[in-house]
Design an enzyme around this catalytic site. Structure first.
Site, mmCIF file in Angstrom:
data_model
loop_
_atom_site.group_PDB
_atom_site.id
_atom_site.type_symbol
_atom_site.label_atom_id
_atom_site.label_comp_id
_atom_site.label_asym_id
_atom_site.label_seq_id
_atom_site.Cartn_x
_atom_site.Cartn_y
_atom_site.Cartn_z
ATOM 1 N N LYS A 218 36.862 37.336 32.337
ATOM 2 C CA LYS A 218 36.083 36.110 32.546
ATOM 3 C C LYS A 218 35.167 35.944 31.322
ATOM 4 C CE LYS A 218 34.890 32.771 35.350
ATOM 5 N NZ LYS A 218 35.759 31.629 35.517
ATOM 6 N N TYR B 96 30.670 47.806 39.852
ATOM 7 C CA TYR B 96 30.934 48.941 40.736
ATOM 8 C C TYR B 96 30.224 50.221 40.296
ATOM 9 C CZ TYR B 96 34.544 46.628 43.431
ATOM 10 O OH TYR B 96 35.214 45.786 44.276
ATOM 11 N N ASP C 178 39.819 44.045 41.933
ATOM 12 C CA ASP C 178 39.694 44.110 43.387
ATOM 13 C C ASP C 178 40.264 42.840 44.010
ATOM 14 O OD1 ASP C 178 38.997 45.151 45.779
ATOM 15 O OD2 ASP C 178 36.850 44.848 45.589
ATOM 16 N N ASP D 19 40.162 33.379 36.787
ATOM 17 C CA ASP D 19 40.465 32.375 37.821
ATOM 18 C C ASP D 19 41.866 31.799 37.620
ATOM 19 O OD1 ASP D 19 38.917 31.701 35.613
ATOM 20 O OD2 ASP D 19 38.368 29.744 36.386
#
Ligand code: NAI
Length: 419
Positions: free
Chosen positions: A228, A162, A306, A282
């Site tokens: 992640k 972002y 998000d 995930d």
């Protein structure tokens, strides 16, 4: 206060500035709050929000406290009045008053126009996005046990993909970067747009610190760092590592890692009150649906945050009810998390709860908890009594569907007599 104006609009004569330092507010009795109505349904939900908040503040404090609302413009209104989506004076007003609340602003997809929402967060260094999610009895959702969802999400707000470091396919920047990467032994196709993901230790530490402090202040049992890091070692992985390091260095007397707790046969050592754990992004999506009660506080990077926000919001009844605060060291902006809902704009149909609950976060930021609790109680009573706006009513047989303004009336009528 000396007579000043922004965008030619005089500021309220008897209002005072909220001081913000290190992300904490010192609030006078008549604080000026700058507001952007927003595009689409923005004006309708903004009016409803201000009415309910004013009534709750009066109910809680009589005439000793009062918010002095001050309009600043951006988005379509900015373009219409000043030919500018984000007039310089609007930014100057937020920098002057330190606190603002905004309705949704539209962002065209594609093209070169960047989101004003993202721009505001970066220009004002609003590094924390804080979204508390809970279920209100009566709000329709497809999840079987929505009451198990009670999660406060801390999303890093200014870095990750972002940060806006992007180079269009074929641009000078993309060419130079490809050449630079080639020197590092990395070959990428010529027809490639390039975006760069960044994560600094500084901004990691700021958001992790805020999440841990929040959990401690609210006596919550754990903080989950979501990342992640198994794939992106030096951004996502570093976020997790730096998080654990900060927890140990600054909160080591009160925190313990889940790994250490397990090694201690799940017995909490004397003096420790908060467990720090982590979860791959995930896997976290599945956790939100199946075991949300294990994650009262979640802290993560921008893009993960998000995706997670929309999922958690869906579990408690959708974006129409989920609020958001963007807080930095020096400024705070509270905002609805949904978009401009052009399909129902101007029809007095929109659900004001997202913006209203964002205003509740603002009252909590001020330390005006009597008023914030009164608004939450009014929302609980009204929705449990089956009075709701159309987005929810269409999913609840036997409910009473009301307009945005009638819903605000019902909320005001349901403010508790004693707070
Ligand atoms: P959206 O949230 O505006 O609409 C999605 C669906 O939800 C629509 O059917 C809409 O009617 C409904 N909806 C949304 N809020 C509602 C409310 N309060 N009450 C009742 N129904 C509601 O999402 P969309 O269509 O993806 O975005 C529209 C515009 O909003 C875009 O330009 C987007 O960039 C912008 N946007 C702005 C945000 C912000 O200012 N923070 C956040 C998200 C989107």
């Amino acid at each position: 206060m000396t007579a000043i104006s922004f965008n030619g609009i005089p500021v309220p004569a008897d209002g005072e500035v909220v001081k913000v330092a290190n992300g904490k507010a010192t609030t006078p009795n008549k604080p000026v709050v700058a507001y952007i109505n927003g595009d689409g349904i923005g004006p309708e939900i903004s009016v409803a929000t201000r009415r309910v908040i004013d009534a709750a503040v009066t109910r809680a404090y009589g005439d000793t406290r009062q918010i002095k609302w001050y309009e600043i413009v951006a988005g379509e209104e900015g373009t219409r009045r000043f030919n500018d989506l984000l007039p310089a004076d609007t930014l100057a007003a937020i920098r002057h008053f330190n606190v603002a609340i905004k309705g949704p602003l539209s962002t065209p997809t594609g093209g070169d126009q960047r989101s004003i929402n993202v721009g505001l967060r970066q220009k004002l260094d609003l590094n924390q996005c804080i979204r508390p999610f809970r279920h209100f009895t009566g709000v329709p959702t497809d999840v079987k046990r929505p009451e198990k969802v009670n999660i406060v999400l801390f999303r890093e707000n200014v870095e990750d993909v972002y940060a806006g470091i992007e180079f269009k396919m074929g641009s000078e920047g993309a060419k130079k970067l490809r050449a630079c990467l080639a020197e590092l032994g990395v070959t990428i196709r010529e027809d490639t747009g390039i975006g760069i993901k960044i994560m600094s230790k500084y901004n990691t530490e700021r958001i992790i610190r805020a999440a841990i402090q929040y959990a401690l202040d609210n006596k919550l049992p754990s903080v989950t760092i979501v990342h992640k890091g198994n794939i992106q070692k030096y951004t996502e992985g570093a976020f997790c590592e730096w998080g654990y390091e900060l927890a140990a260095a600054e909160f080591g007397d009160k925190t313990i890692t889940e790994k250490a707790l397990k090694a201690n046969n799940w017995v909490m050592p004397e003096g420790k009150v908060l467990v720090i754990k982590d979860c791959i992004a995930d896997a976290m999506l599945a956790e939100v649906v199946s075991r949300p009660e294990r994650h009262p506080v979640v802290v993560t990077m921008n893009l993960n945050g998000d995706y997670l926000s929309d999922l958690i919001a869906a579990c408690v009844g959708g974006l129409g009810i989920a609020p958001g605060a963007n807080i930095g060291d020096d400024y705070a902006i509270f905002e609805a998390t949904h978009g401009t809902a052009a399909d129902i704009a101007g029809q007095n149909l929109a659900n004001p709860c997202s913006l209203l609950l964002s205003a509740v976060q603002m009252l909590e930021f001020f330390g005006w908890t009597e008023a914030s609790k009164a608004v939450v109680a009014a929302i609980e009573t009204t929705i449990a009594g089956n009075t709701m706006t159309g987005d929810m009513a269409k999913l609840v047989p036997g409910s009473t569907k009301v307009s945005t303004s009638a819903f605000a009336d019902a909320l005001i009528a349901n403010l508790p007599a004693k707070v």
